[in-house]
Design an enzyme around this catalytic site. Sequence first.
Site, PDB file in Angstrom:
ATOM      1  N   TRP A 171      11.157 -58.274 159.667  1.00  0.00           N
ATOM      2  CA  TRP A 171      10.671 -58.453 158.294  1.00  0.00           C
ATOM      3  C   TRP A 171      11.393 -57.491 157.331  1.00  0.00           C
ATOM      4  O   TRP A 171      11.114 -57.477 156.132  1.00  0.00           O
ATOM      5  CB  TRP A 171       9.154 -58.276 158.213  1.00  0.00           C
ATOM      6  CG  TRP A 171       8.684 -56.870 158.408  1.00  0.00           C
ATOM      7  CD1 TRP A 171       8.362 -55.968 157.430  1.00  0.00           C
ATOM      8  CD2 TRP A 171       8.494 -56.177 159.643  1.00  0.00           C
ATOM      9  NE1 TRP A 171       8.000 -54.766 157.992  1.00  0.00           N
ATOM     10  CE2 TRP A 171       8.076 -54.870 159.351  1.00  0.00           C
ATOM     11  CE3 TRP A 171       8.648 -56.539 160.989  1.00  0.00           C
ATOM     12  CZ2 TRP A 171       7.807 -53.925 160.332  1.00  0.00           C
ATOM     13  CZ3 TRP A 171       8.386 -55.598 161.969  1.00  0.00           C
ATOM     14  CH2 TRP A 171       7.971 -54.321 161.637  1.00  0.00           C
TER      15      TRP A 171
ATOM     16  N   GLU B 244      12.701 -50.482 171.080  1.00  0.00           N
ATOM     17  CA  GLU B 244      13.291 -49.221 170.609  1.00  0.00           C
ATOM     18  C   GLU B 244      14.788 -49.156 170.908  1.00  0.00           C
ATOM     19  O   GLU B 244      15.567 -48.631 170.113  1.00  0.00           O
ATOM     20  CB  GLU B 244      12.553 -48.014 171.205  1.00  0.00           C
ATOM     21  CG  GLU B 244      11.088 -47.881 170.781  1.00  0.00           C
ATOM     22  CD  GLU B 244      10.888 -47.810 169.269  1.00  0.00           C
ATOM     23  OE1 GLU B 244      11.849 -47.469 168.557  1.00  0.00           O
ATOM     24  OE2 GLU B 244       9.780 -48.116 168.805  1.00  0.00           O
TER      25      GLU B 244
ATOM     26  N   LEU C 137       3.519 -45.774 169.737  1.00  0.00           N
ATOM     27  CA  LEU C 137       4.166 -46.281 170.944  1.00  0.00           C
ATOM     28  C   LEU C 137       5.507 -45.595 171.161  1.00  0.00           C
ATOM     29  O   LEU C 137       5.820 -45.170 172.263  1.00  0.00           O
ATOM     30  CB  LEU C 137       4.356 -47.795 170.882  1.00  0.00           C
ATOM     31  CG  LEU C 137       3.094 -48.652 170.774  1.00  0.00           C
ATOM     32  CD1 LEU C 137       3.426 -50.095 171.086  1.00  0.00           C
ATOM     33  CD2 LEU C 137       1.991 -48.159 171.681  1.00  0.00           C
TER      34      LEU C 137
ATOM     35  N   HIS D 298      16.698 -50.923 168.316  1.00  0.00           N
ATOM     36  CA  HIS D 298      17.007 -50.078 167.151  1.00  0.00           C
ATOM     37  C   HIS D 298      18.224 -49.197 167.423  1.00  0.00           C
ATOM     38  O   HIS D 298      19.105 -49.061 166.577  1.00  0.00           O
ATOM     39  CB  HIS D 298      15.826 -49.151 166.825  1.00  0.00           C
ATOM     40  CG  HIS D 298      14.663 -49.810 166.150  1.00  0.00           C
ATOM     41  ND1 HIS D 298      14.800 -50.606 165.040  1.00  0.00           N
ATOM     42  CD2 HIS D 298      13.324 -49.757 166.418  1.00  0.00           C
ATOM     43  CE1 HIS D 298      13.584 -51.013 164.641  1.00  0.00           C
ATOM     44  NE2 HIS D 298      12.685 -50.525 165.475  1.00  0.00           N
TER      45      HIS D 298
ATOM     46  N   THR E 279       8.057 -52.065 174.534  1.00  0.00           N
ATOM     47  CA  THR E 279       8.328 -50.975 173.594  1.00  0.00           C
ATOM     48  C   THR E 279       9.759 -50.477 173.797  1.00  0.00           C
ATOM     49  O   THR E 279      10.503 -50.284 172.835  1.00  0.00           O
ATOM     50  CB  THR E 279       7.315 -49.826 173.785  1.00  0.00           C
ATOM     51  OG1 THR E 279       6.008 -50.356 173.578  1.00  0.00           O
ATOM     52  CG2 THR E 279       7.563 -48.702 172.800  1.00  0.00           C
TER      53      THR E 279
HETATM   54 ZN   LIG Z   1      10.671 -50.624 165.481  1.00  0.00          ZN
END
Ligand SMILES: [Zn+2]
Length: 447
Positions: free
Chosen positions: A276, A265, A208, A268, A261
Site C-alpha cells: 500500500w 522482512e 513482530l 524489505h 514475518t
Molecule cells: Zn514491513
Amino acid sequence: MKRKITLKGIALALLLSASFISNAQEQPRSFGKYPLEPNKYGIVRCASYENELILQQNNPKRATEVQFEAWMQEKLKELREKRKQKSGNTIMTIPVVVHVVYNTSVQNISDEQVQSQIDVLNEDYRMMAGTPGFDDSGLGVDTQIEFCLAKVDMEGNATDGIDRLFTTTTQFTTRQSVEDFKSFTIWDPTQYFNIWTVNWGGELSNLLGYSQFPSESGLQGLADYGGDDFTDGVVISYKNFGSANKVDSNVFQWPYQYGRTATHEIGHALGLRHIWGDDDNCQGNDYCADTPVANAATQGCPLGQDSCPQVGLDMIQNYMDYSNDECMHIFTQNQLDRMLVVLQNSPRRASLLTSTVCGVASTPDLQLLQGTKVYPNPAQNVLNIKVENGDLPDNYAIYNSIGQTVANVKVTTEANLTVDTSAYSNGIYFIKIDKGNESKTIKFIKN
Ligand SMILES: [Zn+2]
C-alpha cells in the site's frame, strides 16, 4: 483431531487477542520517535519503514526514497535489457546466520524451530509446489532465491549457522538497544545475512520485526554509508520465527505463526516496500505496477477486498502486505525484479551471492589456513598476520565495513604479513586471507 486443534486454536486466539488489546491500551508503542500502531490483535506487524526514516536522519549520505527509486528505475531498465539476451536462470543462495538472543530458556528457541524458518523461506521464495508458499493464481513467481544456514563461521570453524547469545537484557524495549546489540554481535554482513531473534517489551511490545532497507550503489557522492553496515539484517520476535506447521512448540504467536514475518522482512532487506506504499487513502506507491493499489495495510485474510478505485483487487496474499501468515503466498514479477537489482548491486547484498560460507567444498580443506590469526586486535599502526608453520598464504584483501577494498596484497615474502594500518580510519575491518581454494575472513578493529 483436526477439529480439536481448531477449537483450541480459536479459544487461544480469542484469549490472546483480548489480552493484547488490554495491553495495547496500557502501553503506547513507539520506534525511536515514531509512534507504532497496533492492529486489531494488539500486534505491530513491522517497523521497517520507521527504521528507514531514522537511518536517513542519522546518516545524511543515505539515499532518500526519491534517490533510491531513481537509481532503482535505472537499474531495472538495465536488468530488463540484459534479460532479453540471456536465457536460463541461476539459483541465488543467501547464506544466513541466526543469532538466537535469549534471557530465558523459552527464548532460546530450538534448532528445529530455526530450521523450520529456513524451510519456510525456501518454500516461499521458491514458490515450492505442495507447500503454503505455492501460488496457483498465476500472479506469483519463483524468485530462484534460496537460503542456507552458514556452515563456516568468521574464524573458519565449522558452525550450524545458529549463534546462541545469552543476554542479561530481559526484554528489548527500545530501537536503540536493539541496534547497539546488533552492532556488537553481527557477523561479516558482506558474507552472512544476519537475523536476530529477540524478546520485545516496553514500547516495542508485540512487534513482530523490522528490517534494514538496502542502499543503492554507484550514485556520485552517496558511496559512503558509514554506520549502517553493522546493523544490517532483520530482527524478529522469537515467537514469530519458524513455523507451527513444522514444529510442535507453544511459543508461536497467533496469527503470525507460520514464518511469514521473516519472508516479509527479508523482502524489505532486498528492496521491497509495503504494497500500500506506506501512505493511506490509495496515495501510496510500492513502485510495482503488478501489485494493485491498496488503501492501507490489511488485517486478517479479507480475500476479495477492493479498497481503492484503481483497477485490481487488493493483493492480500502478497508477502509485503500485513495479512495473517496463513493467507500469504505471492511475490510478483516486479517485486522479483527489484530484488534482483538489489542482489546484483547493493552493498552487503551482492557479495552474499559469492560468499562460500554455506559451501561444503570450503570446509574440509580448512586445515591449510587453520590457526591463522591477526594481532594485535584492535590494531593501531600495524596489523600482523600469523600463520602456522610459516606457510605463507597466497594473498589477502582488506575490506572496510561497507565492503570497499582498502588493500589487496599478493603475498611473496614474510614481510607482506605485516600490514601498515596507520592511514586507516578508525572502525571495523575484515581481512580475507586466501590460500589455494580456501579463504578465511577475520574481523579486526582499528583504533
Ligand atoms: Zn514491513
